[in-house]
Design an enzyme around this catalytic site. Structure first.
Site, PDB file in Angstrom:
ATOM      1  N   ASN A  40     -10.028   0.604   0.900  1.00 10.24           N
ATOM      2  CA  ASN A  40      -8.973   0.495   1.907  1.00 10.24           C
ATOM      3  C   ASN A  40      -9.509   0.808   3.294  1.00 10.24           C
ATOM      4  O   ASN A  40     -10.260   1.772   3.472  1.00 10.24           O
ATOM      5  CB  ASN A  40      -7.836   1.466   1.577  1.00 10.24           C
ATOM      6  N   GLU A  82      -2.379   6.092  -8.254  1.00 12.44           N
ATOM      7  CA  GLU A  82      -3.302   7.124  -7.747  1.00 12.44           C
ATOM      8  C   GLU A  82      -3.163   8.402  -8.558  1.00 12.44           C
ATOM      9  O   GLU A  82      -2.068   8.790  -8.962  1.00 12.44           O
ATOM     10  CB  GLU A  82      -3.015   7.416  -6.269  1.00 12.44           C
ATOM     11  N   GLY A 127      -6.785   9.100   7.750  1.00 16.32           N
ATOM     12  CA  GLY A 127      -6.781   9.349   9.186  1.00 16.32           C
ATOM     13  C   GLY A 127      -8.157   9.397   9.820  1.00 16.32           C
ATOM     14  O   GLY A 127      -9.188   9.226   9.164  1.00 16.32           O
ATOM     15  N   ASP A 179       0.847  -1.193   0.000  1.00 18.12           N
ATOM     16  CA  ASP A 179       0.000   0.000   0.000  1.00 18.12           C
ATOM     17  C   ASP A 179       0.885   1.247   0.000  1.00 18.12           C
ATOM     18  O   ASP A 179       1.798   1.382   0.813  1.00 18.12           O
ATOM     19  CB  ASP A 179      -0.892  -0.027   1.250  1.00 18.12           C
ATOM     20  N   ALA A 199     -11.321   5.720   3.467  1.00 23.73           N
ATOM     21  CA  ALA A 199     -12.759   5.428   3.505  1.00 23.73           C
ATOM     22  C   ALA A 199     -13.255   4.859   4.827  1.00 23.73           C
ATOM     23  O   ALA A 199     -14.399   4.417   4.919  1.00 23.73           O
ATOM     24  CB  ALA A 199     -13.099   4.448   2.386  1.00 23.73           C
ATOM     25  N   SER A 200     -12.424   4.856   5.865  1.00 26.88           N
ATOM     26  CA  SER A 200     -12.868   4.301   7.154  1.00 26.88           C
ATOM     27  C   SER A 200     -14.073   5.068   7.695  1.00 26.88           C
ATOM     28  O   SER A 200     -14.226   6.273   7.481  1.00 26.88           O
ATOM     29  CB  SER A 200     -11.728   4.346   8.174  1.00 26.88           C
ATOM     30  N   HIS A 255      -9.566   5.181  -1.221  1.00 27.59           N
ATOM     31  CA  HIS A 255      -8.683   5.362  -0.070  1.00 27.59           C
ATOM     32  C   HIS A 255      -9.357   6.303   0.930  1.00 27.59           C
ATOM     33  O   HIS A 255     -10.272   7.044   0.592  1.00 27.59           O
ATOM     34  CB  HIS A 255      -7.348   5.968  -0.510  1.00 27.59           C
TER      35      HIS A 255
END
Length: 308
Positions: free
Chosen positions: A251, A134, A179, A82, A210-211, A208
């Site tokens: 991710n 990316e 973050g 990653d 995407a939490s 990316h």
């Protein structure tokens, strides 16, 4: 099922319209949690390590753990680098049996990004190793990946980049951030931009930053002495919408960390006489496993191991 190329995961996800969960690990607890969750959900997954994870644990340990257990699970999974920041990092990953890499030159001029990415594809493609790249930049910081400036992807440039490099997957910047502190206000993902990138490239796309940064974990961390007030992530509904529009890999790193740390903080407060780290680490590992399962279901990849 043995360790597979990321190409296979990308192709199946793109063909059948779901997203594969890509989960970061840097120790045995996270790796075990991810693989057990994937097995129980019958879902394919990407196992991801960043350069800083490699610096922390050593690539021989991280890759060694994966290769040691690769025949113990029945679900397909890829070992992915990653945010690789150099060709040297990619070559190291190849040497240690990674089956997928990301070369991230998104903070460099477009021409340099294109040329280096093309070189990485020329190295990896003959070996059956997938390459992700990316375009655009995400704000925020996570695991030594940092940017203070947001630059959203240009769909026409994305088409040119895809044709000029031969990449297997593209991570387009559409407004997410790395973050736990992703947004100061309401999240605003550019779904129309995402739709146009998919239309022009027809590539598997990667989300990316995407939490979800779930409230229950943030609250528990704050309750037991942490300082994460104001942390917020991407709502589940936005992730679902992004997958509908062509995201095929999502991710997830911060959510796993929050689950692990919140459990550790609570356990260490409640078990003050305990000096056996296993008594702390196992519950934390189990909580990470639950989050991985939750995210797999969100991505629509439960049961998709049968497609391989």
């Amino acid at each position: 099922m043995p360790l597979v190329s990321g190409k296979l995961l990308f192709e199946r996800a793109n063909e059948f319209g779901f997203a594969v969960g890509a989960f970061n690990f840097n120790n045995m607890e996270f790796l075990k949690a991810i693989l057990e969750a994937a097995q129980e959900e019958e879902a394919p997954v990407f196992l991801q390590t960043t350069e800083s994870a490699i610096g922390y644990a050593g690539i021989e340990f991280l890759a060694g753990m994966v290769h040691a257990v690769k025949d113990s699970y029945k679900v397909p999974f890829a070992l992915h680098l990653d945010h690789g920041r150099s060709v040297e990092s990619v070559l190291l990953a190849i040497r240690y049996g990674y089956t997928s890499v990301m070369i991230d030159y998104s903070d460099k001029p477009y021409k340099e990004n294109l040329e280096v990415t093309r070189k990485v594809v020329s190295l990896c493609s003959p070996l059956g190793i997938s390459v992700e790249a990316e375009l655009g930049r995400l704000v925020g910081r996570e695991d030594e990946v940092e940017s203070v400036e947001e630059v959203l992807v240009d769909p026409e440039q994305a088409k040119e980049f895809a044709l000029g490099t031969g990449i297997d997957a593209l991570a387009p910047a559409i407004g997410t951030a790395h973050g736990a502190f992703k947004f100061k206000g309401e999240p605003r993902l550019d779904f129309e931009r995402l739709r146009r990138v998919k239309e022009r490239t027809n590539l598997p796309l990667v989300l990316h930053g995407a939490s979800g940064v779930y409230y229950e974990y943030v609250n528990e961390i704050n309750m037991y002495g942490g300082e994460l007030k104001g942390a917020r992530g991407v709502p589940d509904d936005d992730v679902r919408r992004a997958i509908e529009l062509g995201i095929n890999k999502v991710n997830t790193d911060t959510d796993l960390r929050l689950a692990f740390i919140s459990t550790l903080r609570r356990m260490m407060s409640e078990e003050r006489r305990n000096v056996d780290p296993r008594k702390f680490l196992k519950p934390a590992m189990e909580e990470v496993k639950e989050v991985v399962k939750r995210r797999i279901r969100l991505y629509g990849s439960s049961g998709k191991a049968s497609l391989f």
